[in-house]
Write an enzyme that holds these catalytic residues in place. Structure first.
Site, PDB file in Angstrom:
ATOM      1  N   ASP A   1      11.205  22.627 -27.805  1.00  0.00           N
ATOM      2  CA  ASP A   1      10.800  22.008 -26.773  1.00  0.00           C
ATOM      3  C   ASP A   1       9.534  20.806 -27.096  1.00  0.00           C
ATOM      4  O   ASP A   1       8.679  21.297 -27.476  1.00  0.00           O
ATOM      5  CB  ASP A   1      10.228  22.953 -25.532  1.00  0.00           C
ATOM      6  CG  ASP A   1       9.717  22.264 -24.280  1.00  0.00           C
ATOM      7  OD1 ASP A   1       9.239  21.056 -24.297  1.00  0.00           O
ATOM      8  OD2 ASP A   1       9.492  22.899 -23.393  1.00  0.00           O
TER       9      ASP A   1
ATOM     10  N   ARG B   1      28.700  11.829 -11.734  1.00  0.00           N
ATOM     11  CA  ARG B   1      28.065  13.094 -12.077  1.00  0.00           C
ATOM     12  C   ARG B   1      28.695  12.869 -13.833  1.00  0.00           C
ATOM     13  O   ARG B   1      27.891  13.396 -14.453  1.00  0.00           O
ATOM     14  CB  ARG B   1      28.684  14.159 -11.497  1.00  0.00           C
ATOM     15  CG  ARG B   1      28.453  15.564 -12.132  1.00  0.00           C
ATOM     16  CD  ARG B   1      28.447  16.854 -11.718  1.00  0.00           C
ATOM     17  NE  ARG B   1      29.608  16.777 -10.548  1.00  0.00           N
ATOM     18  CZ  ARG B   1      30.938  16.817 -10.726  1.00  0.00           C
ATOM     19  NH1 ARG B   1      31.421  16.674 -11.862  1.00  0.00           N
ATOM     20  NH2 ARG B   1      31.897  16.782  -9.862  1.00  0.00           N
TER      21      ARG B   1
HETATM   22  C1  LIG Z   1       6.682  21.369 -17.288  1.00  0.00           C
HETATM   23  C2  LIG Z   1       7.338  21.818 -18.535  1.00  0.00           C
HETATM   24  C3  LIG Z   1       8.608  22.306 -18.626  1.00  0.00           C
HETATM   25  C4  LIG Z   1       9.384  22.367 -17.284  1.00  0.00           C
HETATM   26  O1  LIG Z   1       9.659  21.166 -16.867  1.00  0.00           O
HETATM   27  P1  LIG Z   1      10.066  20.595 -15.310  1.00  0.00           P
HETATM   28  O2  LIG Z   1      10.214  19.097 -15.452  1.00  0.00           O
HETATM   29  O3  LIG Z   1       8.599  20.788 -14.610  1.00  0.00           O
HETATM   30  O4  LIG Z   1      11.200  21.401 -14.731  1.00  0.00           O
HETATM   31  C5  LIG Z   1       9.159  22.884 -19.907  1.00  0.00           C
HETATM   32  N1  LIG Z   1       8.558  22.891 -20.923  1.00  0.00           N
HETATM   33  C6  LIG Z   1       7.193  22.347 -20.852  1.00  0.00           C
HETATM   34  C7  LIG Z   1       6.343  22.601 -22.236  1.00  0.00           C
HETATM   35  C8  LIG Z   1       6.514  22.021 -19.567  1.00  0.00           C
HETATM   36  O5  LIG Z   1       5.465  21.661 -19.747  1.00  0.00           O
END
Ligand SMILES: *Cc1c(COP(=O)(O)O)cnc(C)c1O
Length: 377
Positions: free
Chosen positions: A170, A46
Protein backbone atom coordinates in the site's frame (compact mmCIF):
# COMPACT_ATOMS: atom_id res chain seq x y z
CA UNK A 1 12.48 11.08 -18.59
CA UNK A 2 12.91 12.63 -15.13
CA UNK A 3 10.26 12.32 -12.43
CA UNK A 4 8.36 15.61 -12.81
CA UNK A 5 8.43 15.43 -16.62
CA UNK A 6 6.99 11.93 -16.35
CA UNK A 7 4.03 13.20 -14.29
CA UNK A 8 3.09 15.33 -17.30
CA UNK A 9 4.27 13.33 -20.32
CA UNK A 10 3.96 9.66 -19.33
CA UNK A 11 0.89 7.60 -20.18
CA UNK A 12 -1.33 8.84 -22.97
CA UNK A 13 -0.76 12.51 -23.69
CA UNK A 14 -3.78 14.47 -24.98
CA UNK A 15 -6.14 13.35 -27.71
CA UNK A 16 -5.08 12.17 -31.20
CA UNK A 17 -8.44 12.96 -32.85
CA UNK A 18 -8.70 16.66 -32.00
CA UNK A 19 -5.28 17.61 -30.69
CA UNK A 20 -6.79 18.45 -27.29
CA UNK A 21 -3.90 18.72 -24.83
CA UNK A 22 -5.94 17.26 -21.98
CA UNK A 23 -7.38 13.74 -22.22
CA UNK A 24 -11.13 14.16 -22.89
CA UNK A 25 -13.71 12.84 -20.44
CA UNK A 26 -15.39 10.01 -22.33
CA UNK A 27 -18.74 10.07 -20.50
CA UNK A 28 -20.00 6.96 -22.23
CA UNK A 29 -21.16 3.47 -21.29
CA UNK A 30 -21.18 1.65 -24.64
CA UNK A 31 -19.49 1.82 -28.07
CA UNK A 32 -20.76 1.28 -31.62
CA UNK A 33 -19.62 -1.97 -33.22
CA UNK A 34 -19.14 -1.88 -37.01
CA UNK A 35 -20.18 -5.54 -37.17
CA UNK A 36 -20.78 -8.04 -34.39
CA UNK A 37 -17.56 -8.20 -32.33
CA UNK A 38 -15.88 -5.62 -34.58
CA UNK A 39 -15.22 -2.72 -32.19
CA UNK A 40 -12.47 -0.12 -31.92
CA UNK A 41 -10.81 -1.14 -28.67
CA UNK A 42 -13.79 -0.46 -26.43
CA UNK A 43 -17.10 -2.30 -26.13
CA UNK A 44 -18.53 -1.45 -22.70
CA UNK A 45 -17.16 0.94 -20.06
CA UNK A 46 -16.99 -1.53 -17.17
CA UNK A 47 -14.53 -3.49 -19.29
CA UNK A 48 -12.66 -0.41 -20.52
CA UNK A 49 -13.16 3.35 -20.92
CA UNK A 50 -10.69 5.64 -22.74
CA UNK A 51 -10.40 8.20 -19.91
CA UNK A 52 -9.94 5.50 -17.30
CA UNK A 53 -7.51 3.74 -19.64
CA UNK A 54 -5.40 6.92 -19.92
CA UNK A 55 -5.18 7.06 -16.12
CA UNK A 56 -4.39 3.35 -15.87
CA UNK A 57 -1.51 3.61 -18.34
CA UNK A 58 -0.21 6.72 -16.55
CA UNK A 59 -0.14 5.19 -13.05
CA UNK A 60 1.48 2.04 -14.42
CA UNK A 61 4.23 4.13 -16.09
CA UNK A 62 4.78 6.14 -12.90
CA UNK A 63 5.15 3.02 -10.74
CA UNK A 64 7.29 1.30 -13.39
CA UNK A 65 4.78 -1.56 -13.58
CA UNK A 66 3.21 -3.64 -16.33
CA UNK A 67 -0.43 -2.48 -16.08
CA UNK A 68 -2.64 -0.20 -14.01
CA UNK A 69 -6.26 -0.47 -12.85
CA UNK A 70 -8.57 2.23 -11.47
CA UNK A 71 -11.26 1.59 -8.86
CA UNK A 72 -14.04 3.51 -7.13
CA UNK A 73 -12.07 3.80 -3.86
CA UNK A 74 -8.88 2.63 -2.19
CA UNK A 75 -10.90 -0.06 -0.42
CA UNK A 76 -12.42 -1.21 -3.73
CA UNK A 77 -8.86 -1.54 -5.09
CA UNK A 78 -7.62 -3.49 -2.05
CA UNK A 79 -10.73 -5.74 -2.00
CA UNK A 80 -10.38 -6.44 -5.72
CA UNK A 81 -6.72 -7.42 -5.20
CA UNK A 82 -7.85 -9.82 -2.45
CA UNK A 83 -10.34 -11.37 -4.89
CA UNK A 84 -7.41 -12.65 -6.94
CA UNK A 85 -6.85 -15.11 -4.06
CA UNK A 86 -8.87 -18.23 -3.23
CA UNK A 87 -10.75 -19.57 -0.25
CA UNK A 88 -8.18 -21.27 2.00
CA UNK A 89 -5.39 -18.79 1.16
CA UNK A 90 -3.59 -16.86 3.87
CA UNK A 91 -2.05 -13.38 3.81
CA UNK A 92 0.59 -11.97 6.19
CA UNK A 93 -0.12 -8.31 6.83
CA UNK A 94 1.39 -5.27 8.58
CA UNK A 95 -0.15 -5.09 12.08
CA UNK A 96 -1.05 -1.40 12.00
CA UNK A 97 -2.49 -1.32 8.47
CA UNK A 98 -5.13 1.24 7.54
CA UNK A 99 -8.30 0.59 9.58
CA UNK A 100 -10.43 -0.11 6.51
CA UNK A 101 -7.96 -2.74 5.31
CA UNK A 102 -8.04 -4.37 8.76
CA UNK A 103 -11.85 -4.31 8.67
CA UNK A 104 -12.19 -5.84 5.21
CA UNK A 105 -9.71 -8.62 6.07
CA UNK A 106 -11.21 -9.51 9.46
CA UNK A 107 -14.91 -8.96 8.75
CA UNK A 108 -15.39 -9.60 5.01
CA UNK A 109 -12.53 -11.56 3.40
CA UNK A 110 -12.45 -14.01 6.34
CA UNK A 111 -16.08 -14.89 5.48
CA UNK A 112 -14.88 -15.82 1.97
CA UNK A 113 -12.18 -18.06 3.51
CA UNK A 114 -9.24 -15.67 2.99
CA UNK A 115 -7.38 -15.58 6.31
CA UNK A 116 -4.80 -13.08 7.50
CA UNK A 117 -2.22 -12.76 10.26
CA UNK A 118 -1.10 -9.35 11.45
CA UNK A 119 2.59 -8.91 12.30
CA UNK A 120 5.09 -6.11 12.74
CA UNK A 121 6.48 -6.22 9.19
CA UNK A 122 9.37 -3.92 10.19
CA UNK A 123 10.71 -7.10 11.87
CA UNK A 124 11.76 -9.54 9.10
CA UNK A 125 12.00 -12.50 11.51
CA UNK A 126 8.41 -11.89 12.64
CA UNK A 127 7.30 -11.87 8.99
CA UNK A 128 9.08 -15.14 8.29
CA UNK A 129 7.64 -16.75 11.44
CA UNK A 130 4.09 -15.82 10.36
CA UNK A 131 4.35 -17.61 7.00
CA UNK A 132 2.17 -20.75 6.88
CA UNK A 133 1.98 -23.54 4.27
CA UNK A 134 -1.12 -21.83 2.76
CA UNK A 135 0.32 -18.27 2.79
CA UNK A 136 0.12 -16.68 -0.66
CA UNK A 137 1.12 -13.06 -0.09
CA UNK A 138 2.67 -10.48 2.23
CA UNK A 139 0.76 -7.20 2.36
CA UNK A 140 2.73 -4.24 3.70
CA UNK A 141 1.97 -0.63 4.36
CA UNK A 142 4.96 1.68 4.85
CA UNK A 143 5.05 4.18 6.49
CA UNK A 144 2.11 3.23 8.73
CA UNK A 145 -0.55 5.35 10.31
CA UNK A 146 -0.36 7.02 12.82
CA UNK A 147 3.04 5.87 14.19
CA UNK A 148 4.98 6.02 10.89
CA UNK A 149 6.60 2.60 11.25
CA UNK A 150 8.84 1.66 8.32
CA UNK A 151 9.13 -1.71 6.56
CA UNK A 152 12.05 -2.53 4.27
CA UNK A 153 10.29 -3.28 0.97
CA UNK A 154 13.32 -4.87 -0.74
CA UNK A 155 13.95 -7.25 2.19
CA UNK A 156 10.32 -8.36 2.49
CA UNK A 157 10.00 -8.75 -1.30
CA UNK A 158 13.13 -10.87 -1.40
CA UNK A 159 11.87 -13.09 1.43
CA UNK A 160 8.51 -13.39 -0.34
CA UNK A 161 10.16 -14.39 -3.61
CA UNK A 162 12.22 -17.11 -1.86
CA UNK A 163 9.00 -18.51 -0.39
CA UNK A 164 7.02 -18.22 -3.63
CA UNK A 165 4.73 -15.48 -2.27
CA UNK A 166 3.50 -12.23 -3.77
CA UNK A 167 4.37 -8.90 -2.18
CA UNK A 168 1.61 -6.28 -2.10
CA UNK A 169 2.46 -2.72 -0.99
CA UNK A 170 0.00 0.00 0.00
CA UNK A 171 1.91 3.02 -1.34
CA UNK A 172 -0.69 5.66 -0.41
CA UNK A 173 1.49 7.66 2.01
CA UNK A 174 4.47 7.90 -0.36
CA UNK A 175 3.05 8.03 -3.92
CA UNK A 176 5.09 6.84 -6.94
CA UNK A 177 6.98 10.15 -6.87
CA UNK A 178 8.69 9.21 -3.59
CA UNK A 179 8.61 5.41 -3.51
CA UNK A 180 8.27 2.78 -6.24
CA UNK A 181 7.74 -0.63 -4.62
CA UNK A 182 7.81 -2.59 -7.92
CA UNK A 183 11.36 -1.32 -8.53
CA UNK A 184 12.22 -2.73 -5.09
CA UNK A 185 10.83 -6.17 -5.92
CA UNK A 186 7.11 -5.93 -5.07
CA UNK A 187 4.49 -7.55 -7.34
CA UNK A 188 1.45 -5.38 -6.69
CA UNK A 189 1.06 -1.76 -5.57
CA UNK A 190 -2.22 -0.35 -4.26
CA UNK A 191 -3.19 3.26 -3.62
CA UNK A 192 -5.94 5.20 -2.04
CA UNK A 193 -5.82 7.84 -4.78
CA UNK A 194 -8.22 9.81 -2.58
CA UNK A 195 -5.10 11.09 -0.82
CA UNK A 196 -1.97 12.57 -2.48
CA UNK A 197 -2.69 11.40 -6.05
CA UNK A 198 -6.01 13.26 -6.25
CA UNK A 199 -4.49 15.73 -3.83
CA UNK A 200 -7.33 18.24 -3.51
CA UNK A 201 -9.88 16.54 -1.20
CA UNK A 202 -12.35 16.27 -4.07
CA UNK A 203 -12.35 12.65 -5.25
CA UNK A 204 -12.52 9.14 -3.75
CA UNK A 205 -10.59 6.62 -5.85
CA UNK A 206 -8.23 3.66 -5.78
CA UNK A 207 -5.45 2.41 -8.05
CA UNK A 208 -3.62 -0.86 -8.53
CA UNK A 209 -0.41 -1.48 -10.48
CA UNK A 210 0.88 -4.99 -11.18
CA UNK A 211 4.36 -6.06 -12.23
CA UNK A 212 3.69 -8.65 -14.94
CA UNK A 213 1.34 -9.91 -17.65
CA UNK A 214 -0.02 -12.84 -15.64
CA UNK A 215 -1.08 -10.59 -12.76
CA UNK A 216 -2.46 -8.06 -15.27
CA UNK A 217 -4.72 -10.72 -16.81
CA UNK A 218 -5.95 -11.83 -13.37
CA UNK A 219 -6.48 -8.27 -12.16
CA UNK A 220 -8.39 -7.23 -15.28
CA UNK A 221 -10.56 -10.33 -14.99
CA UNK A 222 -11.49 -9.40 -11.39
CA UNK A 223 -11.93 -5.70 -12.23
CA UNK A 224 -14.31 -6.51 -15.09
CA UNK A 225 -16.12 -9.28 -13.17
CA UNK A 226 -16.61 -7.48 -9.86
CA UNK A 227 -17.01 -4.07 -11.52
CA UNK A 228 -15.72 -1.74 -8.77
CA UNK A 229 -14.42 0.63 -11.48
CA UNK A 230 -13.68 4.36 -11.37
CA UNK A 231 -15.89 6.62 -13.52
CA UNK A 232 -14.53 8.84 -16.31
CA UNK A 233 -14.97 12.18 -14.45
CA UNK A 234 -13.03 10.96 -11.44
CA UNK A 235 -10.41 9.34 -13.69
CA UNK A 236 -9.88 12.71 -15.33
CA UNK A 237 -9.52 14.41 -11.92
CA UNK A 238 -6.76 11.95 -11.00
CA UNK A 239 -4.92 12.56 -14.29
CA UNK A 240 -5.07 16.27 -13.46
CA UNK A 241 -3.94 15.64 -9.90
CA UNK A 242 -0.96 13.59 -11.05
CA UNK A 243 0.37 16.42 -13.23
CA UNK A 244 1.24 18.43 -10.10
CA UNK A 245 2.10 15.49 -7.83
CA UNK A 246 5.85 16.14 -8.07
CA UNK A 247 5.73 19.80 -7.09
CA UNK A 248 3.11 19.12 -4.41
CA UNK A 249 5.23 16.37 -2.84
CA UNK A 250 8.39 18.52 -2.95
CA UNK A 251 6.60 21.28 -1.03
CA UNK A 252 4.96 18.76 1.31
CA UNK A 253 8.34 17.22 2.17
CA UNK A 254 9.94 20.61 2.81
CA UNK A 255 7.06 21.90 4.92
CA UNK A 256 6.79 18.69 6.95
CA UNK A 257 10.52 18.63 7.72
CA UNK A 258 10.44 22.24 8.95
CA UNK A 259 7.34 21.58 11.08
CA UNK A 260 8.75 18.33 12.52
CA UNK A 261 11.93 20.17 13.57
CA UNK A 262 9.86 22.95 15.13
CA UNK A 263 7.65 20.49 17.04
CA UNK A 264 10.62 18.40 18.20
CA UNK A 265 12.01 21.48 20.01
CA UNK A 266 8.68 22.60 21.50
CA UNK A 267 8.23 22.05 25.23
CA UNK A 268 4.50 21.24 24.92
CA UNK A 269 5.29 18.32 22.60
CA UNK A 270 6.26 14.90 23.97
CA UNK A 271 7.05 12.00 21.68
CA UNK A 272 7.10 12.89 17.98
CA UNK A 273 6.98 10.53 15.02
CA UNK A 274 8.39 11.70 11.68
CA UNK A 275 10.64 9.44 9.60
CA UNK A 276 12.83 12.40 8.60
CA UNK A 277 13.94 13.11 12.18
CA UNK A 278 17.31 11.79 13.35
CA UNK A 279 15.86 9.71 16.19
CA UNK A 280 13.30 7.86 14.02
CA UNK A 281 13.89 4.11 13.95
CA UNK A 282 13.11 3.65 10.25
CA UNK A 283 15.03 6.68 8.97
CA UNK A 284 17.85 4.70 7.33
CA UNK A 285 15.43 2.44 5.49
CA UNK A 286 13.44 5.48 4.36
CA UNK A 287 16.61 7.04 3.00
CA UNK A 288 17.34 3.87 1.08
CA UNK A 289 13.89 3.30 -0.42
CA UNK A 290 12.25 6.72 -0.77
CA UNK A 291 13.05 10.12 -2.23
CA UNK A 292 11.52 12.01 0.70
CA UNK A 293 9.94 11.58 4.09
CA UNK A 294 6.39 12.64 3.20
CA UNK A 295 3.87 14.86 4.92
CA UNK A 296 2.58 12.86 7.88
CA UNK A 297 3.65 13.76 11.42
CA UNK A 298 2.25 12.43 14.73
CA UNK A 299 3.05 13.92 18.13
CA UNK A 300 1.90 13.64 21.72
CA UNK A 301 0.60 16.73 23.50
CA UNK A 302 -0.10 14.84 26.74
CA UNK A 303 -3.86 14.38 27.10
CA UNK A 304 -7.25 14.40 25.40
CA UNK A 305 -7.91 17.88 26.88
CA UNK A 306 -4.68 19.29 25.48
CA UNK A 307 -5.32 17.69 22.08
CA UNK A 308 -8.85 19.15 21.97
CA UNK A 309 -7.53 22.54 23.08
CA UNK A 310 -4.99 22.48 20.24
CA UNK A 311 -7.71 21.61 17.70
CA UNK A 312 -9.90 24.45 18.91
CA UNK A 313 -7.13 27.04 18.54
CA UNK A 314 -5.63 26.10 15.16
CA UNK A 315 -6.67 28.23 12.17
CA UNK A 316 -5.08 26.51 9.18
CA UNK A 317 -5.21 22.84 10.19
CA UNK A 318 -8.67 21.51 9.35
CA UNK A 319 -10.05 18.87 11.70
CA UNK A 320 -10.88 16.00 9.35
CA UNK A 321 -10.21 12.38 8.56
CA UNK A 322 -8.18 11.73 5.40
CA UNK A 323 -4.80 13.12 4.43
CA UNK A 324 -2.62 14.03 1.50
CA UNK A 325 -4.33 17.19 0.32
CA UNK A 326 -3.12 20.70 -0.52
CA UNK A 327 -4.69 21.92 2.74
CA UNK A 328 -3.21 20.88 6.09
CA UNK A 329 -5.41 18.48 8.06
CA UNK A 330 -5.33 17.36 11.68
CA UNK A 331 -6.89 14.43 13.51
CA UNK A 332 -6.80 12.75 16.92
CA UNK A 333 -6.42 9.01 16.25
CA UNK A 334 -7.58 7.85 19.73
CA UNK A 335 -10.89 9.69 19.31
CA UNK A 336 -11.29 9.27 15.54
CA UNK A 337 -9.64 6.67 13.24
CA UNK A 338 -8.54 4.35 16.09
CA UNK A 339 -11.45 4.85 18.52
CA UNK A 340 -12.63 1.24 18.03
CA UNK A 341 -9.38 -0.14 19.55
CA UNK A 342 -9.74 -0.67 23.35
CA UNK A 343 -7.99 2.04 25.42
CA UNK A 344 -5.39 -0.27 27.03
CA UNK A 345 -4.48 -1.81 23.65
CA UNK A 346 -4.13 1.70 22.20
CA UNK A 347 -1.81 2.61 25.08
CA UNK A 348 0.28 -0.50 24.37
CA UNK A 349 0.57 0.42 20.70
CA UNK A 350 1.60 3.99 21.53
CA UNK A 351 -1.64 5.52 20.21
CA UNK A 352 -2.06 7.56 23.40
CA UNK A 353 -4.97 9.95 24.10
CA UNK A 354 -2.85 13.05 23.48
CA UNK A 355 -1.49 11.85 20.13
CA UNK A 356 -2.39 14.16 17.25
CA UNK A 357 -1.68 13.46 13.61
CA UNK A 358 -1.15 16.13 11.02
CA UNK A 359 -1.13 15.89 7.26
CA UNK A 360 1.03 18.81 6.20
CA UNK A 361 -0.29 20.76 3.22
CA UNK A 362 1.39 23.18 0.84
CA UNK A 363 0.44 26.45 2.51
CA UNK A 364 3.33 28.82 3.40
CA UNK A 365 5.20 26.95 6.11
CA UNK A 366 5.69 30.15 8.15
CA UNK A 367 1.90 30.45 8.51
CA UNK A 368 1.63 26.81 9.58
CA UNK A 369 4.40 27.15 12.18
CA UNK A 370 2.98 30.43 13.55
CA UNK A 371 -0.41 28.73 13.79
CA UNK A 372 1.03 25.76 15.73
CA UNK A 373 3.13 28.05 17.93
CA UNK A 374 0.14 30.19 18.92
CA UNK A 375 -2.11 27.15 19.52
CA UNK A 376 0.49 25.20 21.56
CA UNK A 377 1.62 28.21 23.61
C1 LIG B 1 -7.45 6.07 2.94
C2 LIG B 1 -6.60 4.87 2.85
C3 LIG B 1 -7.08 3.67 2.31
C4 LIG B 1 -8.52 3.52 1.84
O1 LIG B 1 -8.80 4.31 0.73
P1 LIG B 1 -10.25 4.92 0.38
O2 LIG B 1 -9.98 5.69 -0.85
O3 LIG B 1 -10.65 5.76 1.56
O4 LIG B 1 -11.16 3.76 0.19
C5 LIG B 1 -6.21 2.59 2.19
N1 LIG B 1 -4.93 2.69 2.63
C6 LIG B 1 -4.44 3.81 3.19
C7 LIG B 1 -3.02 3.85 3.63
C8 LIG B 1 -5.25 4.94 3.32
O5 LIG B 1 -4.75 6.06 3.87
Amino acid sequence: MRAKTKMIHAGIFGDETTGAVSTPIYQVSTYKQDAVGDFRGYEYSRTGNPTRHALEVLISDLEGGHAGFAFGSGMAAISSVMMMFNSGDHIVMTDDVYGGTYRVMTKVMNRMGIESTLVDTSDLDAVEAAIQPNTKAIFIETPTNPLLKITDIAEVSSLARQKGLKTIVDNTFMTPYLQQPIQLGADIVVHSATKYIGGHSDVVAGLVVVANEELATDMHFVQNSVGAILGPQDSWLLIRGLKTLGIRMDETNKNAMRIAMFLEEHEAVGKIYYPGLKGHKGRDIMQKQTKGFGGMISFDVGSTEKANDLLAKLRYFTLAESLGAVESLISVPAQMTHASIPADRRQELGIVDGLVRISVGIEDVEDLIEDLEAALG
